[in-house]
Scaffold this motif. Structure first.
Motif, PDB file in Angstrom:
ATOM      1  N   LYS A 133       0.834  -1.198   0.000  1.00 60.27           N
ATOM      2  CA  LYS A 133       0.000   0.000   0.000  1.00 60.27           C
ATOM      3  C   LYS A 133       0.871   1.252   0.000  1.00 60.27           C
ATOM      4  O   LYS A 133       1.950   1.273   0.589  1.00 60.27           O
ATOM      5  CB  LYS A 133      -0.914   0.034   1.225  1.00 60.27           C
ATOM      6  CG  LYS A 133      -1.876  -1.145   1.352  1.00 60.27           C
ATOM      7  CD  LYS A 133      -2.973  -1.072   0.316  1.00 60.27           C
ATOM      8  CE  LYS A 133      -4.007  -2.181   0.562  1.00 60.27           C
ATOM      9  NZ  LYS A 133      -5.087  -2.165  -0.444  1.00 60.27           N
ATOM     10  N   ARG A 134       0.374   2.292  -0.669  1.00 64.42           N
ATOM     11  CA  ARG A 134       1.034   3.598  -0.658  1.00 64.42           C
ATOM     12  C   ARG A 134       0.032   4.676  -0.269  1.00 64.42           C
ATOM     13  O   ARG A 134      -1.079   4.741  -0.797  1.00 64.42           O
ATOM     14  CB  ARG A 134       1.622   3.920  -2.026  1.00 64.42           C
ATOM     15  CG  ARG A 134       2.199   5.353  -2.090  1.00 64.42           C
ATOM     16  CD  ARG A 134       2.579   5.745  -3.507  1.00 64.42           C
ATOM     17  NE  ARG A 134       3.725   4.989  -3.960  1.00 64.42           N
ATOM     18  CZ  ARG A 134       3.984   4.749  -5.246  1.00 64.42           C
ATOM     19  NH1 ARG A 134       3.160   5.174  -6.175  1.00 64.42           N
ATOM     20  NH2 ARG A 134       5.062   4.067  -5.583  1.00 64.42           N
ATOM     21  N   ARG A 135       0.446   5.538   0.657  1.00 67.59           N
ATOM     22  CA  ARG A 135      -0.366   6.679   1.082  1.00 67.59           C
ATOM     23  C   ARG A 135       0.347   7.949   0.662  1.00 67.59           C
ATOM     24  O   ARG A 135       1.497   8.170   1.027  1.00 67.59           O
ATOM     25  CB  ARG A 135      -0.571   6.661   2.595  1.00 67.59           C
ATOM     26  CG  ARG A 135      -1.298   7.892   3.154  1.00 67.59           C
ATOM     27  CD  ARG A 135      -1.478   7.734   4.659  1.00 67.59           C
ATOM     28  NE  ARG A 135      -2.121   8.881   5.261  1.00 67.59           N
ATOM     29  CZ  ARG A 135      -1.474   9.889   5.847  1.00 67.59           C
ATOM     30  NH1 ARG A 135      -0.127   9.873   5.880  1.00 67.59           N
ATOM     31  NH2 ARG A 135      -2.114  10.912   6.372  1.00 67.59           N
ATOM     32  N   GLU A 146      -5.399  13.340   0.414  1.00 65.59           N
ATOM     33  CA  GLU A 146      -4.847  12.027   0.721  1.00 65.59           C
ATOM     34  C   GLU A 146      -5.309  11.018  -0.319  1.00 65.59           C
ATOM     35  O   GLU A 146      -6.506  10.928  -0.616  1.00 65.59           O
ATOM     36  CB  GLU A 146      -5.285  11.577   2.111  1.00 65.59           C
ATOM     37  CG  GLU A 146      -4.750  10.211   2.516  1.00 65.59           C
ATOM     38  CD  GLU A 146      -5.260   9.777   3.876  1.00 65.59           C
ATOM     39  OE1 GLU A 146      -4.451   9.757   4.812  1.00 65.59           O
ATOM     40  OE2 GLU A 146      -6.467   9.478   3.997  1.00 65.59           O
ATOM     41  N   TRP A 159      -4.738   6.823  -1.598  1.00 65.51           N
ATOM     42  CA  TRP A 159      -4.198   5.490  -1.367  1.00 65.51           C
ATOM     43  C   TRP A 159      -4.127   4.741  -2.688  1.00 65.51           C
ATOM     44  O   TRP A 159      -5.067   4.779  -3.479  1.00 65.51           O
ATOM     45  CB  TRP A 159      -5.074   4.707  -0.382  1.00 65.51           C
ATOM     46  CG  TRP A 159      -4.930   5.168   1.039  1.00 65.51           C
ATOM     47  CD1 TRP A 159      -5.627   6.177   1.645  1.00 65.51           C
ATOM     48  CD2 TRP A 159      -4.039   4.638   2.017  1.00 65.51           C
ATOM     49  NE1 TRP A 159      -5.227   6.314   2.946  1.00 65.51           N
ATOM     50  CE2 TRP A 159      -4.251   5.380   3.212  1.00 65.51           C
ATOM     51  CE3 TRP A 159      -3.093   3.618   2.025  1.00 65.51           C
ATOM     52  CZ2 TRP A 159      -3.539   5.122   4.377  1.00 65.51           C
ATOM     53  CZ3 TRP A 159      -2.388   3.360   3.176  1.00 65.51           C
ATOM     54  CH2 TRP A 159      -2.609   4.108   4.346  1.00 65.51           C
ATOM     55  N   THR A 160      -3.013   4.069  -2.925  1.00 64.61           N
ATOM     56  CA  THR A 160      -2.833   3.304  -4.163  1.00 64.61           C
ATOM     57  C   THR A 160      -2.201   1.952  -3.839  1.00 64.61           C
ATOM     58  O   THR A 160      -1.634   1.745  -2.768  1.00 64.61           O
ATOM     59  CB  THR A 160      -1.945   4.053  -5.168  1.00 64.61           C
ATOM     60  OG1 THR A 160      -0.751   4.497  -4.518  1.00 64.61           O
ATOM     61  CG2 THR A 160      -2.668   5.256  -5.743  1.00 64.61           C
ATOM     62  N   GLU A 161      -2.276   1.045  -4.803  1.00 63.18           N
ATOM     63  CA  GLU A 161      -1.686  -0.277  -4.675  1.00 63.18           C
ATOM     64  C   GLU A 161      -0.282  -0.278  -5.289  1.00 63.18           C
ATOM     65  O   GLU A 161      -0.041   0.357  -6.302  1.00 63.18           O
ATOM     66  CB  GLU A 161      -2.545  -1.320  -5.389  1.00 63.18           C
ATOM     67  CG  GLU A 161      -3.923  -1.515  -4.790  1.00 63.18           C
ATOM     68  CD  GLU A 161      -3.885  -2.328  -3.506  1.00 63.18           C
ATOM     69  OE1 GLU A 161      -2.906  -3.084  -3.326  1.00 63.18           O
ATOM     70  OE2 GLU A 161      -4.810  -2.191  -2.696  1.00 63.18           O
TER      71      GLU A 161
END
Length: 235
Positions: free
Chosen positions: A191-193, A208, A210-212
């Motif tokens: 996960k990336r924030r 904000e 969120w990505t994979e």
């Protein structure tokens, strides 16, 4: 993140047991440009972090040392002294008896200053997070030519007999516009924030996302040069 700078004398004391072991035939711990142990004792700049990295109940030590060999020192026209010596990272594991024992030294892991670009500077620091992971931060600063000040924190966890990169945190800030970005990557959860905001203007809303992340094998400490670069693409 607080950076702990210790004197050359203390740094030499921390490394003395490893230097003794090296003299007994296990190879040279530091590059030849350091001029040997005597030079190390009086002409090096160090940062350190302490923690139980391998979870055996004994205190371990990580050290980044930058020698000050005269051949790789340069003084600019404005009087600022630039150090283009290559940083060395070393990790020492605590023992039940005696001083910490050298686990490994890494000569091509921590970036140093580039002699071809005297306006670009690198700084590195060490810390330990709440989980006991070794964190290495590499920051970049330009005295001219760029307003950005990017910084990467690499999080390494000891498991399966090695340090594995389990996360990376990126921060960037423009001294001109105030635009800033913080990115937190977790390679265990993939996960990336990403958070964007403005340091100068509170009216700019914080965003904000969120990505994979791609699912890929974890990298080990020393397998690549740590860099201050753009965030990788996502899956």
């Amino acid at each position: 993140m607080k950076r702990t700078i210790i004197s050359a004398a203390i740094c030499a004391a921390l490394l003395s047991s490893a230097a003794t072991a090296q003299r007994k035939g296990s190879g040279a711990l530091f590059p030849d440009t350091w001029g040997g142990e005597k030079s190390l004792a009086v002409k090096s700049d160090c940062v350190t972090a302490e923690g139980d990295f391998n979870m055996d109940g004994f205190k371990d030590i990580a050290v980044i040392a930058v020698p000050r060999a005269p051949a790789l020192m340069r003084t600019r026209e404005d009087g600022y002294e630039c150090n283009f010596n290559k940083p060395v990272l070393a990790v020492f594991f605590g023992q039940k008896r005696g001083k910490p024992k050298l686990h490994k030294e890494y000569r091509d892991t921590i970036p140093g200053n580039d002699a071809e670009n005297e306006d670009c500077f690198h700084e590195s620091s060490l810390s330990v997070n709440d989980e006991g992971d070794l964190c290495i931060t590499v920051s970049e600063f330009y005295s001219a030519g760029s307003s950005d000040s990017p910084s990467f924190e690499y999080v390494f966890r000891w498991q399966d007999g090695d340090f594995f990169l389990i996360g990376r945190n990126y921060g960037s800030f423009s001294r001109y516009s105030g635009e800033a970005m913080n990115v937190n990557e977790n390679y265990l959860t993939h996960k990336r924030r990403t958070v964007t905001y403005n340091m100068f203007d509170e009216d700019v809303p914080e965003e904000e996302i969120w990505t994979e992340l791609f699912d890929a094998p974890l990298r080990t400490l020393g397998s690549d040069m740590l860099t201050v670069s753009e965030v990788d693409a996502v899956g």
